[in-house]
Each structure stands twice: as structure tokens, then as C-alpha cells.
Scaffold this active site. Structure first.
Site, mmCIF file in Angstrom:
data_model
loop_
_atom_site.group_PDB
_atom_site.id
_atom_site.type_symbol
_atom_site.label_atom_id
_atom_site.label_comp_id
_atom_site.label_asym_id
_atom_site.label_seq_id
_atom_site.Cartn_x
_atom_site.Cartn_y
_atom_site.Cartn_z
ATOM 1 N NE ARG A 176 60.626 -10.850 47.355
ATOM 2 C CZ ARG A 176 60.898 -10.815 48.644
ATOM 3 N NH1 ARG A 176 59.983 -11.467 49.435
ATOM 4 N NH2 ARG A 176 61.825 -9.843 48.767
ATOM 5 C CB SER A 306 64.470 -8.002 42.122
ATOM 6 O OG SER A 306 64.938 -6.982 42.959
ATOM 7 C CD GLU A 407 60.670 -10.606 42.774
ATOM 8 O OE1 GLU A 407 61.612 -10.654 43.333
ATOM 9 O OE2 GLU A 407 59.685 -9.698 42.792
HETATM 10 C C1 LIG Z 1 60.293 -0.627 40.656
HETATM 11 C C2 LIG Z 1 59.758 -1.820 41.030
HETATM 12 C C3 LIG Z 1 60.051 -2.407 42.643
HETATM 13 C C4 LIG Z 1 59.847 -3.525 43.157
HETATM 14 N N1 LIG Z 1 60.187 -3.693 44.300
HETATM 15 C C5 LIG Z 1 59.769 -4.880 44.952
HETATM 16 C C6 LIG Z 1 60.319 -5.327 46.239
HETATM 17 O O1 LIG Z 1 61.022 -4.642 46.866
HETATM 18 N N2 LIG Z 1 59.750 -6.436 46.762
HETATM 19 C C7 LIG Z 1 58.998 -7.146 46.235
HETATM 20 O O2 LIG Z 1 58.403 -8.395 46.665
HETATM 21 N N3 LIG Z 1 58.318 -6.879 44.938
HETATM 22 C C8 LIG Z 1 58.853 -5.874 44.246
HETATM 23 N N4 LIG Z 1 58.477 -5.361 43.190
HETATM 24 C C9 LIG Z 1 57.523 -6.330 42.194
HETATM 25 C C10 LIG Z 1 56.055 -6.037 42.424
HETATM 26 O O3 LIG Z 1 55.974 -4.662 42.738
HETATM 27 C C11 LIG Z 1 55.202 -6.860 43.449
HETATM 28 O O4 LIG Z 1 55.370 -8.259 42.958
HETATM 29 C C12 LIG Z 1 53.894 -6.523 43.526
HETATM 30 O O5 LIG Z 1 53.194 -6.983 44.612
HETATM 31 C C13 LIG Z 1 53.061 -6.625 42.162
HETATM 32 O O6 LIG Z 1 51.788 -5.890 42.168
HETATM 33 P P1 LIG Z 1 51.055 -5.890 41.228
HETATM 34 O O7 LIG Z 1 49.607 -5.580 41.568
HETATM 35 O O8 LIG Z 1 51.481 -4.842 40.214
HETATM 36 O O9 LIG Z 1 50.951 -7.128 40.439
HETATM 37 P P2 LIG Z 1 50.543 -7.616 38.898
HETATM 38 O O10 LIG Z 1 51.925 -7.354 38.071
HETATM 39 O O11 LIG Z 1 49.501 -6.904 38.175
HETATM 40 O O12 LIG Z 1 50.130 -9.203 38.897
HETATM 41 C C14 LIG Z 1 51.208 -10.116 39.402
HETATM 42 C C15 LIG Z 1 50.700 -11.286 39.477
HETATM 43 O O13 LIG Z 1 49.591 -11.340 40.783
HETATM 44 C C16 LIG Z 1 48.525 -11.765 40.295
HETATM 45 N N5 LIG Z 1 47.372 -10.991 40.841
HETATM 46 C C17 LIG Z 1 47.109 -9.431 40.700
HETATM 47 N N6 LIG Z 1 46.153 -9.261 41.419
HETATM 48 C C18 LIG Z 1 45.608 -10.625 41.811
HETATM 49 C C19 LIG Z 1 44.467 -10.776 42.638
HETATM 50 N N7 LIG Z 1 43.684 -9.816 43.263
HETATM 51 N N8 LIG Z 1 43.982 -11.933 43.261
HETATM 52 C C20 LIG Z 1 44.803 -13.081 42.685
HETATM 53 N N9 LIG Z 1 46.107 -12.703 41.889
HETATM 54 C C21 LIG Z 1 46.521 -11.546 41.498
HETATM 55 C C22 LIG Z 1 48.280 -11.588 38.666
HETATM 56 O O14 LIG Z 1 47.475 -12.488 38.058
HETATM 57 C C23 LIG Z 1 49.995 -12.153 38.395
HETATM 58 O O15 LIG Z 1 50.035 -13.661 38.374
HETATM 59 C C24 LIG Z 1 58.866 -4.246 42.324
HETATM 60 C C25 LIG Z 1 58.522 -3.840 41.029
HETATM 61 C C26 LIG Z 1 58.957 -2.755 40.648
HETATM 62 C C27 LIG Z 1 58.325 -2.264 39.045
#
Ligand SMILES: Cc1cc2nc3c(=O)[nH]c(=O)nc-3n(C[C@H](O)[C@H](O)[C@H](O)COP(=O)(O)OP(=O)(O)OC[C@H]3O[C@@H](n4cnc5c(N)ncnc54)[C@H](O)[C@@H]3O)c2cc1C
Length: 414
Positions: A176, A306, A407
Site C-alpha cells: 500500500r 479497509s 490506509e
Molecule cells: C468499498 C471499497 C473497497 C476498497 N477496496 C480496496 C482494495 O481491495 N484494495 C486497495 O488497495 N484499496 C481498496 N480501496 C481503497 C481505494 O479504492 C483505493 O485506494 C483507490 O486506489 C483510491 O482511488 P481514488 O481515485 O478514489 O483516490 P482518491 O480517494 O480520490 O485519492 C486518494 C489519494 O490519491 C491521490 N490522487 C488521486 N488521483 C491522483 C493523481 N492523478 N495523481 C496523484 N495523486 C492522486 C489523492 O490526492 C489522495 O492523496 C477500497 C475502497 C472502497 C471504498
């Protein structure tokens, strides 16, 4: 070109943009529709010293209730391209490069690749969020991590003010984490001053290297059990995807497809995939009589997945764990690294915080189907979620001497 959704109407709140559904009003919001516009937006905020948050699907952010006096940028580009000249040929087992812009919905990409017969990311089916954020925290599940399939990541470097292409080695992927995420923190869970809540490097696009193969190895015991095969067996990637989605539905680990009907989320995911996700969720309820119910889905739908990472401990600390606590050797480049990973869910449960746990007068609770997910039961504030997280962290530390680390990116907590 920047979409005219800025400053003419009131900007959204973080509650509108995040899966947790909490967080205060945002001062300015931009959705650039091209690469230049994205860089200009980031560069403009940095030049003015304006607080900046680049957001994707908002599925890994817990934002504070207070207003955010800065700019939130969401990449509106959703493009997937197969780079290799020859289209994949069925039956061949060879590498294929697929590039996707940062704003592409992660599961739209997985679905596309599985349908094309490209293996490598099928175990990551159903993870919410965008391609850009996937490499920031090196998303992982069911025996796969995105870092294993990354060829290059194109980034805008906010410090040097140049576009760079980082290869997988430069990305320093770990559990992660990545070189990008590392720029945000001074120590695990402790935000840095310069680049928070968004890294120094803004992801513009990601190129994956996948195998053209209709099968893939099942590298997780839980997944193998669901597929009724041995761990290590080869299985068709469509079946792996379906099994992963079914397990996720059971554990409340799929995002609520209904969020894409809401005005600020419209257009951020492929319409046909929203429909398919809605049907899959409905089917999971029908197929699991006595298991997950519509009510479970409704109550647990606002989360960040998580909430705590599994702690990685040195041997001395690991030896102090109760013998029943799960322990897994952490490998580094295929060899034992001398560290041990334990289960945050086990620690939380055995510290007395069971599914559904909540504090008095709070609308935040542990999920009723997954100990590791903190949920907004409807009407929770960020403070409710934060207080719950703090209570659990303190309780686990008191019981086991281990401080578990969130996380998600926790913005300005009290
Ligand atoms: C129901 C559920 C299940 C999940 N299951 C998993 C799992 O199995 N495994 C796992 O690893 N994660 C899981 N996650 C967590 C999440 O989905 C991941 O971390 C995902 O990659 C976040 O993506 P996002 O676009 O929503 O990021 P955001 O929440 O929008 O942003 C997260 C971070 O990334 C940065 N960011 C976003 N876009 C960019 C970019 N283009 N350049 C630089 N930085 C950027 C943001 O500034 C912030 O710091 C889960 C979440 C939920 C709600």
C-alpha cells in the site's frame, strides 16, 4: 480546456465527492478535460501557494468537516489505449501494453482488459477509484498488486515542474505504498508539510504490461476456495473476476453504484459498467440467502474500504503477538525480508471492537460485515469517523502494543 464547472456554480463538498460521504465545502473545483488543462490547474494552484487536492473517485479520502480553502482538481479524461500495434491474438501468451489516463475508473479498466483477454489485474476487480490513484497506494487484493503490472507512470513533478516517466523500479512499490505516496508523509501516517493531501507527483497516465492470456494463476487462498480449486491453479480470468466481485459483494467491499447518479459524480464511470455493477450487487443478495442482505448493502455503503493497514512488524515485535494472531512472512524480491505481517482485522476484533461497533451518539460504525471497514451510517460527520478510528487505534495499542495506521488519506483531523 477546463470544463466550465468552476466558480459559476457553488463547488461541491468533499461529502459529494467521496465514498465515505463526509467532508466540508470546497472553495474551488476544476475538472480539466485534457492533459494541458490538468497540468495548468495544478501548476496554477502551486504557483499561488493555494492548498491543492487532486481527487479521483474519492474512495480513499477522509476529509475534515471544515471547509477546504483551496482547489480540488479531478481529471475528467477517461481513455484506454492498447499500445501494441498488433491486436492481441487468441491463444497467444505474450505481453501487451495498455495505457489509461489518470481519470479512468479503475474497474472500467479491469473490465476492459478481462474482456480483451489480458491477464494481470483481474484480481483487482471491483476496487473503486481511478487509475491515477491506483499507483499512489499500489492497490492490492486477492494475491495481486497493481505494481506487479506497471510498466511506466507518466507524472507531473510539482517541484521540478516537468513531466516525467517513471518506471516500476522508480515507483518503489511496496505494501500500500509507492514513491509517490512517500512524498506525502514524514513518517507512516504522519502528513508532511509540502505535499499533502496530494503527492509531489501528479499521475497523468499509467501504462500497464499485461499478458495476453485467458487464464491466470489463483494466488489467494480465499479466492481459490471460492473457485473450488487449489491455490496456484490456472483459471479463466472472467471466472476470477466474477469470483472476486462475489466475495467483495459479500464483504461490503464494492462501492455503491448509485453514487454515479448523483450530480457531482455523473460521467465519471462508463454507463454500461454502472448498470452491470448494480445488477451484480443485486444478484449477490439473491444468491446469498442468509448472507448479505439489501439492508447490509445500504448500511455499509459509505466507507473507504479497509480503514487500517495490516501492520508489518519486526521479529521482536511479532514474537510478542498472541500465538493465535495471524502471521505472514513478508517477502522482498522473493526472499524473506525479516518482517512479519499480521492482520489488522484480527487485532481490532480481539481488542473488543466487533462488527457494527460504534460510539454513543455517533453515526459512524464498523461495518456489519467487515471488521476493517469504518462506515458512515448516514448523517455521520468526519469527526464521528475520526473519533471511531482514534478509539479503535487506542484500544488496539493498549491491548497489543501496536499502533495501527489508517490506509486512507486523512485530511486535517482534530
Ligand atoms: C468499498 C471499497 C473497497 C476498497 N477496496 C480496496 C482494495 O481491495 N484494495 C486497495 O488497495 N484499496 C481498496 N480501496 C481503497 C481505494 O479504492 C483505493 O485506494 C483507490 O486506489 C483510491 O482511488 P481514488 O481515485 O478514489 O483516490 P482518491 O480517494 O480520490 O485519492 C486518494 C489519494 O490519491 C491521490 N490522487 C488521486 N488521483 C491522483 C493523481 N492523478 N495523481 C496523484 N495523486 C492522486 C489523492 O490526492 C489522495 O492523496 C477500497 C475502497 C472502497 C471504498
Amino acid at each position: 480546456m477546463l470544463q466550465p464547472r468552476q466558480d459559476t456554480v457553488q463547488a461541491p463538498s468533499f461529502a459529494d465527492l467521496t465514498t465515505m460521504g463526509v467532508g466540508g465545502q470546497i472553495e474551488s473545483f476544476l475538472c480539466p478535460t485534457d492533459r494541458v488543462g490538468l497540468i495548468e490547474a495544478v501548476e496554477g494552484a502551486d504557483a499561488q501557494g493555494q492548498p491543492l487536492c487532486v481527487i479521483g473517485g474519492g474512495s480513499n479520502i477522509l476529509a475534515a468537516d471544515e471547509a477546504f480553502s483551496g482547489l480540488v482538481v479531478r481529471d475528467a479524461r477517461r481513455e484506454i489505449n492498447v499500445l501494441d500495434e498488433a491486436a492481441p491474438v487468441e491463444g497467444q501468451d505474450r505481453s501487451v501494453h495498455v495505457a489509461a489516463t489518470a481519470g479512468t475508473h479503475w474497474d472500467d479498466l479491469v473490465n476492459y482488459c478481462v474482456r480483451m483477454g489480458l491477464s494481470g489485474i483481474e484480481g483487482l476487480s471491483g476496487i473503486p477509484g481511478t487509475v491515477g490513484a491506483s499507483v499512489v497506494q499500489n492497490i492490492g487484493a486477492y494475491g495481486q498488486e497493481v505494481g506487479q503490472s506497471v510498466d511506466t507512470v507518466e507524472v507531473w513533478d510539482r517541484q521540478l515542474k516537468v513531466v516525467q516517466e517513471l518506471n516500476a523500479r522508480q515507483m518503489s512499490f511496496g505494501y500500500r505504498t509507492s514513491a509517490l505516496k512517500a512524498t506525502m508523509y514524514r513518517a507512516p501516517g504522519v502528513p508532511g508539510v509540502e505535499f499533502f493531501p496530494t503527492p509531489r507527483y501528479i499521475v497523468l497516465s499509467v501504462t500497464l504490461v499485461l499478458r495476453h492470456s485467458h487464464t491466470s494463476r489463483v494466488d489467494s487462498d480465499q479466492l481459490a476456495q471460492a473457485l473450488q480449486v487449489e491455490t496456484g491453479n490456472l483459471m479463466p480470468i472472467e471466472q476470477i473476476r466474477d469470483a472476486v466481485l462475489a466475495i467483495r459483494a459479500r464483504k461490503g467491499m464494492l462501492e455503491d453504484p448509485g453514487r454515479y447518479q448523483l450530480s457531482w459524480m455523473k460521467g465519471t464511470r462508463e454507463t454500461s459498467n454502472i448498470q452491470a455493477a448494480t445488477e451484480a450487487l443485486h444478484m449477490s443478495v439473491i444468491q446469498q440467502s442468509g448472507g448479505t442482505t439489501e439492508c447490509d448493502i445500504r448500511t455499509n455503503r459509505h466507507s473507504c474500504g479497509s480503514f487500517f493497514m495490516n501492520p508489518v512488524l519486526d521479529q521482536k515485535k511479532a514474537a510478542q503477538l498472541p500465538p493465535q494472531a495471524p502471521q505472514y512472512q513478508v517477502l522482498y524480491q522473493g526472499r524473506p525480508s525479516g518482517t512479519v505481517k499480521t492482520s489488522a482485522a484480527w487485532l481490532i476484533d480481539h481488542a473488543g471492537f466487533h462488527k457494527g461497533f460504534h460510539l454513543e451518539n455517533s453515526m459512524a460504525a464498523l461495518s456489519s460485515v467487515h471488521t476493517l471497514a469504518l462506515t458512515n451510517r448516514g448523517g455521520a460527520t468526519a469527526q464521528h469517523v475520526y473519533d471511531l478510528a482514534r478509539t479503535i487505534q487506542d484500544g488496539v495499542e493498549k491491548t497489543f502494543g501496536i499502533r495501527i495506521i489508517p490506509e486512507p488519506v486523512v485530511i486535517a483531523q482534530r
